[in-house]
Write a protein that holds these residues in place. Structure first.
Motif, PDB file in Angstrom:
ATOM      1  N   GLU A  80       0.853  -1.197   0.000  1.00 45.30           N
ATOM      2  CA  GLU A  80       0.000   0.000   0.000  1.00 45.30           C
ATOM      3  C   GLU A  80       0.880   1.235   0.000  1.00 45.30           C
ATOM      4  N   SER A  82       0.915   4.846   1.955  1.00 44.13           N
ATOM      5  CA  SER A  82       0.298   5.389   3.162  1.00 44.13           C
ATOM      6  C   SER A  82       0.606   6.875   3.291  1.00 44.13           C
ATOM      7  N   VAL A 100       2.032  -4.248   6.104  1.00 44.80           N
ATOM      8  CA  VAL A 100       2.083  -4.558   7.531  1.00 44.80           C
ATOM      9  C   VAL A 100       1.904  -6.064   7.691  1.00 44.80           C
ATOM     10  N   PRO A 104      -2.293  -3.968  14.167  1.00 45.04           N
ATOM     11  CA  PRO A 104      -3.734  -3.720  14.096  1.00 45.04           C
ATOM     12  C   PRO A 104      -4.284  -3.842  12.672  1.00 45.04           C
ATOM     13  N   THR A 105      -3.465  -3.499  11.661  1.00 42.49           N
ATOM     14  CA  THR A 105      -3.935  -3.584  10.264  1.00 42.49           C
ATOM     15  C   THR A 105      -3.148  -4.627   9.468  1.00 42.49           C
ATOM     16  N   GLY A 106      -2.469  -5.538  10.161  1.00 39.17           N
ATOM     17  CA  GLY A 106      -1.545  -6.447   9.494  1.00 39.17           C
ATOM     18  C   GLY A 106      -2.178  -7.711   8.926  1.00 39.17           C
ATOM     19  N   LYS A 109      -3.119 -10.193  13.078  1.00 39.69           N
ATOM     20  CA  LYS A 109      -3.564  -9.125  13.983  1.00 39.69           C
ATOM     21  C   LYS A 109      -2.824  -9.150  15.314  1.00 39.69           C
ATOM     22  N   ASN A 111      -2.503  -6.144  18.784  1.00 39.53           N
ATOM     23  CA  ASN A 111      -2.639  -4.787  19.307  1.00 39.53           C
ATOM     24  C   ASN A 111      -1.448  -4.400  20.167  1.00 39.53           C
ATOM     25  N   GLU A 114       3.797  -4.222  16.262  1.00 46.64           N
ATOM     26  CA  GLU A 114       3.601  -4.061  14.824  1.00 46.64           C
ATOM     27  C   GLU A 114       4.926  -4.332  14.128  1.00 46.64           C
ATOM     28  N   SER A 190      -1.289   2.162  18.959  1.00 43.63           N
ATOM     29  CA  SER A 190      -2.638   2.384  18.436  1.00 43.63           C
ATOM     30  C   SER A 190      -2.622   3.412  17.303  1.00 43.63           C
ATOM     31  N   GLN A 191      -3.517   3.229  16.361  1.00 44.48           N
ATOM     32  CA  GLN A 191      -3.623   4.199  15.268  1.00 44.48           C
ATOM     33  C   GLN A 191      -4.082   5.559  15.778  1.00 44.48           C
ATOM     34  N   TYR A 195      -2.096   9.004  14.918  1.00 41.64           N
ATOM     35  CA  TYR A 195      -2.716  10.152  14.255  1.00 41.64           C
ATOM     36  C   TYR A 195      -2.689  11.408  15.132  1.00 41.64           C
TER      37      TYR A 195
END
Ligand SMILES: [Fe+2]
Length: 198
Positions: A80, A82, A100, A104-106, A109, A111, A114, A190-191, A195
């Motif tokens: 992707e 990003s 990934v 969390p988005t791999g 999974k 949490n 990563e 965490s995303q 962010y």
């Protein structure tokens, strides 16, 4: 060799990489990878091979065995582009490809940890950024220059570890060479936090 076998071999290489990092979070990440190494991934051949072709075009025998394994199965991986949590604009976004593996988005999974693979094109500045997650890059292809806070830049090459403590500002750039690294994150991955803090 089957795609699944090469994929599993690449996870074994990542386990060794993080066992050898020399940090507790590296060891914990290796343990998290050990738990998924025998699981069957849901890998489908990509209908569009644009991003995998970009990856393949840069990788040679000079690169780490992990980069060569990824090249062998690149069209089965969920590459992707990003925005790096809004840290980079649309033009710069075109200069990176990544996927990934764990997170969390791999593909698998988690949490808590990563792990992913990122390629940055030649002659690109990835501006200073920070995030709550504690991070280590392990370079598997090409080379580039890394800095954190106001410290002098260091040259990173295949086999080097680049560590960034939580919330430490870090930047990197390439000259006439691409760079590929595996990243690992520990702590607050965490995303929402990624962010929130830039
Ligand atoms: Fe980072």
């Amino acid at each position: 060799m089957s795609v699944e076998k090469i994929f599993r071999d690449s996870i074994l290489n990542l386990i060794t990489i993080y066992q050898n990092e020399g940090s507790n979070n590296g060891l914990l990440t290796a343990k998290a990878l050990d738990k998924i190494r025998d699981k069957t991934p849901n890998l489908k051949k990509n209908s569009n091979d644009e991003l995998s072709n970009i990856f393949d075009s840069y990788i040679s025998k000079k690169d780490h065995i992990l980069a060569q394994q990824i090249k062998e199965i690149s069209n089965y991986l969920p590459w992707e582009r990003s925005s790096m949590g809004g840290r980079i604009d649309e033009d710069l976004k075109k200069e990176f490809i990544q996927f990934v593996l764990l997170g969390p988005t791999g593909i698998f999974k988690s949490n808590d940890y990563e792990v992913g693979i990122l390629m940055q094109m030649p002659n690109i500045d990835y501006p200073a950024r920070k995030h709550p997650a504690e991070e280590t890059f392990f370079i598997i292809g090409g080379q580039g220059y890394f800095s954190k806070n106001d410290e002098p830049e260091v040259l990173g090459q295949v086999g080097d570890y680049i560590h960034h403590p939580s919330m430490v500002s870090h930047a990197n750039r390439t000259e006439n060479h691409h760079i590929v690294w595996s990243w690992r994150w520990s702590g607050d991955i965490s995303q929402e936090s990624y962010y929130k803090y830039k």
